[in-house]
Design an enzyme around this catalytic site. Structure first.
Site, PDB file in Angstrom:
ATOM      1  N   GLU A 273       1.371  -1.536  -0.032  1.00 11.98           N
ATOM      2  CA  GLU A 273       0.202  -0.027   0.692  1.00 11.98           C
ATOM      3  C   GLU A 273       0.878   1.288   0.163  1.00 11.98           C
ATOM      4  OE1 GLU A 273      -3.132   0.310  -0.341  1.00 11.98           O
ATOM      5  OE2 GLU A 273      -4.089  -1.183  -0.120  1.00 11.98           O
ATOM      6  N   ARG A 277       1.040   3.744  -3.075  1.00 14.18           N
ATOM      7  CA  ARG A 277       0.308   5.137  -3.024  1.00 14.18           C
ATOM      8  C   ARG A 277       1.330   6.135  -2.915  1.00 14.18           C
ATOM      9  NH1 ARG A 277      -5.880   4.163   0.610  1.00 14.18           N
ATOM     10  NH2 ARG A 277      -5.396   1.823   0.238  1.00 14.18           N
ATOM     11  N   ASP A 406      -5.316 -10.068  -8.010  1.00 13.81           N
ATOM     12  CA  ASP A 406      -5.863  -9.973  -8.982  1.00 13.81           C
ATOM     13  C   ASP A 406      -4.604  -8.614 -10.487  1.00 13.81           C
ATOM     14  OD1 ASP A 406      -5.805  -7.698  -6.807  1.00 13.81           O
ATOM     15  OD2 ASP A 406      -7.309  -6.700  -7.839  1.00 13.81           O
ATOM     16  N   GLU A 542     -12.197   0.680  -9.961  1.00 16.48           N
ATOM     17  CA  GLU A 542     -11.844  -0.088 -11.083  1.00 16.48           C
ATOM     18  C   GLU A 542     -13.126  -0.090 -12.095  1.00 16.48           C
ATOM     19  OE1 GLU A 542     -10.556  -1.587  -7.839  1.00 16.48           O
ATOM     20  OE2 GLU A 542     -12.299  -1.404  -7.814  1.00 16.48           O
TER      21      GLU A 542
END
Length: 642
Positions: A273, A277, A406, A542
């Site tokens: 993360e 980010r 994913d 998404e």
């Protein structure tokens, strides 16, 4: 006297030379005057925005012109009050040209902290959790820094100065941004883009008023929540503000980064993360603005994340204490998720290219090479977990394109694109995986025969599809645009229709976090079924992301219209009057969507950014032949041969 002593021929030659030099001077003035003027007449604000960093050269000039100041008098949308629940609500339950030498995206494993349901505003602020010696991971469990590793290396090679982008001359921003204004590549801003700007400014108002400098806004209780204590929302939104032309907001945020963003603190952060980010956001903003402040901060956080790779297998730990230089796995396991360890490559590779320090790229490339050789795959599909000690896949037999796996697939393609389409091993793994998806995970629903991506567990197919999987249509379209077979685009078109239906078949017009598809026609049932535990919406990006890719590559206006419907429903059901937007617990109840009192940082960093780009007809506004987006929607340059 000497002049008269010269012959007529000598005097003619001298006069000719003088005339020639005069003509050259006039030509030079007309061609070089404007660039020289722009260099010498910088405003004090511009000079403050570009401080000199010792030991660092400005690698790239700004790619986009400086953003324009948005009109402060834009009208707000009519807002559905999220403050109070109505009495006895009627519950409707439906079925459920960058020239750069060589040196994306995941499970969105976004934090999913438990948040109290907010019924009225004002709401009593929850007691802040103590996190001095532990941290809440995205899985919602407490992890403790109990395994030490070596501190990050402080030795940095002299930064390599990349060749400059043959960019447009940087123009001074206009005074106001209004419908029809030219930004930033001579294409007018349209009304839908202005609506996105207004939505961003409303969200930013809430963050600035109630959560400034903190990780995430709690818009209903007018407070904030901390994850890492590093201003996640602000950093995630930097490049969005630049792209949207919000100069005033950008300068405010830049000042906070310069004066208040400090990474030398005793806090555990999630490697994945914080990479996508923070590191991704800083690198992207550096490339767009040309401001070396952001590269310096990126170097700092990049070095502090390196202890994660000090494992027996070189497969990184999930968590790092950026102040103490230690790293560790979660307390309950020595596993990391496959998506986490294979979706940090774009950012670390780019950091190596900019700094000249190969350690960043080597660490993440070693992970990809290792995963490439592992057994346990199923026609290119990978399990969800990998052990940091043995380096082997664990929990074998479960395959999904949703959470925990994913972005492994996304980053296979995007690393290949980032590196100039030279790393064929990455492309081979990607193509093989897509064939695995077709073979094992594709099914069609009833009654509309929607193509969807399910999950496979020990040979048993599940018709479950996370909203996270809606990244796939955009990734498939990106691959087709870069020369992969046409059937990838055909599949993308089918899947984006399915993702669209995950919105339109729901009462609020907003998708839940997870859906289950009906494989058999049943009277009175739609394709999409929603379980009570899955009906929340986190303002995820998404579907909008894939709509952006589909419109950019096909020009079909229906994709813009679908995105417009989503934005309107965000405004109707998630907008908070005092400022900000909130996640909701129940997408099936328009009368009371049950606000969760949390605005994820990716709403500003991804969702609204992709909305703005979707509504633009300017292919040079983040040209997809020059940039590749990381999994947090931060554009990074594609490496071109020198």
């Amino acid at each position: 006297k000497k002049w008269k002593q010269l012959s007529r021929l000598q005097r003619s030659v001298i006069l000719f030379l003088f005339a020639f030099l005069a003509v050259c001077g006039v030509i030079s003035y007309t061609t070089m005057g404007e660039p020289w003027k722009s260099l010498t007449n910088k405003s004090p604000d511009d000079q403050r925005a570009e401080p000199e960093v010792p030991g660092l050269k400005l690698a790239n000039p700004a790619v986009l012109p400086a953003p324009r100041k948005a009109d402060a008098n834009l009208g707000d949308y009519p807002e559905l009050s999220l403050q109070k629940q109505p009495k006895l609500p009627h519950v409707r339950r439906g079925p459920p040209n960058l020239q750069i030498k060589p040196p994306r995206r995941d499970v969105r494993l976004k934090t999913q902290h438990d948040t109290s349901k907010v019924l009225e505003e004002p709401v009593q602020t929850e007691k802040e959790e103590k996190t001095e010696k532990s941290v809440i991971s995205w899985r919602g469990a407490v992890i403790e820094p109990d395994q030490s590793t070596e501190p990050p290396s402080s030795k940095i090679k002299e930064p390599e100065k990349p060749s400059s982008m043959e960019a447009e001359s940087q123009k001074e921003p206009g005074k106001d941004l209004e419908p029809g204004a030219v930004f930033p590549f001579a294409v007018p801003i349209n009304e839908r883009q202005m609506a996105v700007i207004e939505a961003f400014r409303h969200a930013w108002k809430g963050y600035k008023d109630f959560a400034w400098g903190h990780d995430e806004l709690k818009p209903l209780s007018k407070s904030y929540s901390e994850w890492f204590g590093l201003g996640l929302t602000l950093i995630d939104a930097l490049d969005t503000m630049w792209i949207l032309g919000l100069k005033e907001e950008f300068e405010e945020a830049r000042k906070w980064v310069a004066e208040d963003l400090v990474f030398d603190k005793n806090v555990d952060v999630n490697l994945f993360e914080s990479t996508i980010r923070i590191l991704g956001g800083l690198l992207s903003t550096y490339h767009l603005s040309g401001d070396s402040l952001f590269l310096e901060k990126a170097k700092d956080i990049g070095n502090r994340l390196m202890p994660a790779f000090n494992t027996p297998s070189k497969v990184p730990y999930s968590d790092v204490n950026i102040g103490r230089g230690t790293a560790h796995p979660p307390r309950w396991t020595s596993d990391s998720t496959v998506a986490e360890v294979t979706s940090i490559q774009l950012e670390f590779r780019e950091l190596s290219r900019l700094t000249g320090d190969e350690k960043f790229q080597k660490a993440v490339d070693d992970v990809m090479k290792h995963v490439h050789t592992l057994s346990g795959k199923n026609d290119g599909l990978v399990p969800m977990f990998i052990n940091t000690n043995s380096g082997q896949f664990t929990h074998l037999g479960v395959y999904t394109l949703g959470a925990r796996a994913d972005s492994y697939y996304e980053y296979l393609l995007k690393q290949w694109i980032q590196g100039g389409k030279k790393e064929n091993e990455l492309l081979e793994d990607y193509v093989r995986a897509i064939e695995g998806v077709k073979k094992h995970l594709l099914q069609r629903s009833q009654p509309k025969k929607l193509t969807f991506v399910g999950e496979l567990a020990h040979g048993h197919f599940s018709a479950k599809m996370d909203h996270l999987v809606c990244f796939l249509p955009g990734t498939l379209a990106l691959g087709a645009h870069n020369g992969l077979t046409a059937d990838h685009m055909k599949l993308a078109e089918a899947l984006i229709e399915t993702c669209h239906q995950m919105y339109v078949q729901v009462e609020t017009g907003l998708s839940p976090e997870i859906v289950h598809f009906n494989l058999h026609a049943q009277k009175g049932h739609k394709d999409v079924e929603i379980k009570p535990a899955d009906r929340h919406n986190l303002l995820r990006p998404e579907t909008v992301e894939s709509l952006f890719y589909m419109y950019r590559f096909t020009g079909d206006k229906k994709y813009q219209d679908w995105g417009w419907e989503i934005l309107q429903n965000f405004n109707k059901y998630t907008r908070v009057p005092a400022g900000g937007y909130t996640s909701i617990n129940n997408v099936q109840n328009p009368s009371n969507p049950e606000p969760r009192d949390k605005m994820e940082s990716f709403f500003l960093g991804e969702t609204l950014k992709y909305m703005f780009l979707l509504f633009s007809d300017d292919i040079d506004l983040i040209n997809l032949d020059k940039y590749v987006f990381n999994t947090e929607a931060h554009p990074l340059p594609i490496w071109m041969p020198a």
